[in-house]
Write an enzyme that holds these catalytic residues in place. Sequence first.
Site, short mmCIF file in Angstrom:
data_model
loop_
_atom_site.label_atom_id
_atom_site.label_comp_id
_atom_site.label_asym_id
_atom_site.label_seq_id
_atom_site.Cartn_x
_atom_site.Cartn_y
_atom_site.Cartn_z
N CYS A 119 0.71 -1.34 0.14
CA CYS A 119 0.02 0.09 -0.08
C CYS A 119 0.91 1.28 0.00
O CYS A 119 0.48 2.38 -0.15
CB CYS A 119 -0.79 0.08 1.18
SG CYS A 119 0.00 0.33 2.67
N CYS A 189 12.47 -7.88 12.74
CA CYS A 189 13.30 -8.65 11.61
C CYS A 189 12.35 -8.66 10.38
O CYS A 189 11.28 -9.25 10.57
CB CYS A 189 13.40 -9.76 12.32
SG CYS A 189 14.33 -11.03 11.06
#
Length: 212
Positions: A119, A189
């Site tokens: 997005c 991460c």
Amino acid sequence: MNHSIHHVDAKRGFVFLLVAILVAIGLRQADSQDAVTAESVAEAADAGGANADASAAIESDSEADEIDDPPYTPKTVSQLQKALSPIQFKVTQNEETEPAFRNKYWDNKKEGLYRCIVCGQSLFTSETKFKSGTGWPSFYDPISKDRIGMKLDFRLIYPRQEVHCSRCEAHLGHVFNDGPQDKTGKRYCLNSAALRFEEASEKSTSAKDKKR
Ligand SMILES: [Zn+2]
């Protein structure tokens, strides 16, 4: 016999009463502490201290707001399949994990912005990226907390904190508590496949170089 039961009851009653009194005192103290805190905050505000803090907070918020995010229109699965590469689709839509070290940004040291691949919402910047040695792009803090959502992930034996884009829910990666201790202590991460890197413009880079 009856006598001793009465005695026990009376004792219990007394203990109950004592506890109730202590709780009441405790609550009253908590109330007055709140009042004191509110008062001292008001005083500090008068002195200008709290005002400075407040404006600093507003400033850092507006910094995140200054970044232009493209408008968001939810896409259908087939639209996403067309718009994304197979690995980008697998990672963001099926919560898969890309291979370590064989991904785009694990070693990217350029200054800039990391956006959601789906997005375009801005999520992380190079300022909070650090060398984790894991082979995935790692950050200790998002641009702001409202950019990401989290949920518990039980795919492995131990539960992990899953991280996704707050706007389109694209899976990004996981967050662990073994990040830099002098910063937030968090290690976000992430999968490179969930991100789109936007290099800082030359203008702002040279301005930063001049400062150094
Ligand atoms: Zn997104």
